[in-house]
Design an enzyme around this catalytic site. Structure first.
Site, PDB file in Angstrom:
ATOM      1  N   ARG A 192       0.883  -1.198  -0.125  1.00  0.00           N
ATOM      2  CA  ARG A 192      -0.004  -0.198  -0.041  1.00  0.00           C
ATOM      3  C   ARG A 192       0.843   1.183  -0.042  1.00  0.00           C
ATOM      4  NH1 ARG A 192      -2.801  -3.321  -1.296  1.00  0.00           N
ATOM      5  NH2 ARG A 192      -4.978  -3.888  -0.748  1.00  0.00           N
ATOM      6  N   MET A 193       2.217   0.975  -0.617  1.00  0.00           N
ATOM      7  CA  MET A 193       2.923   2.337  -0.658  1.00  0.00           C
ATOM      8  C   MET A 193       2.839   2.932  -1.854  1.00  0.00           C
ATOM      9  SD  MET A 193       4.734   2.934   2.341  1.00  0.00           S
ATOM     10  CE  MET A 193       6.347   3.410   2.110  1.00  0.00           C
TER      11      MET A 193
END
Length: 217
Positions: A192-193
């Site tokens: 989720r970066m």
């Protein structure tokens, strides 16, 4: 239904602020070309969000038909719910999501009708049945007694305008252009970066220069 255990890791690409073009239009065209090359189904389909005087947002799918030097163009019924929203509040946002590429583009800006001659030229490029369908959908989103009523109206219009005849352009139908003021390009990343780069038009400049910044995911 519980979807809390359903998730994917996005790992197909990156978005580097140091290597992107100076104009969001260049990057939008590159991403659109790549979506077409990857055979993403209808990559030009976009969610269009509007909000009228009642302050209630409304969203639906429309089809992008042109990227211009200043914005993006789509066509619709001017008397539709979206048309009423736009008349009351000439601001809108469009969203493209291409799952196959793990990419998203958000476009926001002011919105206005395009030139009637341009709308007419596009209308004549549409398939004959789509031209007829534009006349059936009046008023768009209005209540209809049944599917049969719609079909009967379509059949009557088909009889009035056979395949080789020219269907007149409805006065209530045409194009809108969202003049782009801000664009966010989103590239899914692992953990989720995600990469998020936003272009914002510098309104103080006459040459339509753009500033960019990276956002936290």
């Amino acid at each position: 239904m519980d979807f809390t255990d359903q998730r994917l890791s996005y790992e197909k690409g990156t978005l580097d602020q140091q290597s992107i073009p100076t104009s969001p239009f260049e990057l939008l065209k590159v991403w659109m070309d790549e979506a077409l090359a990857e055979k993403v189904q209808e990559p030009y389909a976009m969610s269009l969000a509007t909000c009228g005087a009642d302050n209630k947002p409304s969203v639906r799918i429309v089809l992008l038909r042109e990227i211009t030097e200043t914005g993006i163009i789509f066509y619709t019924n001017y008397e539709s719910a979206k048309g009423q929203d736009i008349a009351e509040n000439p601001n809108a946002e469009a969203l493209f999501f291409w799952h196959k590429l793990e990419r998203q583009v958000r476009i926001s800006g002011s919105i206005a009708k395009i030139d009637t001659a341009k709308s007419a030229a596009y209308f004549q490029k549409r398939p004959h049945d789509s031209q007829v369908g534009a006349w059936v959908s009046q008023p768009q989103s209005g209540e209809v007694a049944s599917r049969d009523v719609m079909e009967q109206t379509f059949d009557q219009l088909q009889a009035d305008y056979p395949d080789n005849s020219q269907v007149p352009v409805p006065a209530f139908w045409g194009g809108y252009e969202i003049t782009i003021e801000q664009v966010e390009f989103w590239q899914g990343r692992a953990n989720r970066m995600h990469d998020r780069i936003v272009y914002t038009q510098d309104s103080k400049q006459n040459n339509a220069s753009w500033t960019t910044k990276r956002l936290l995911p």
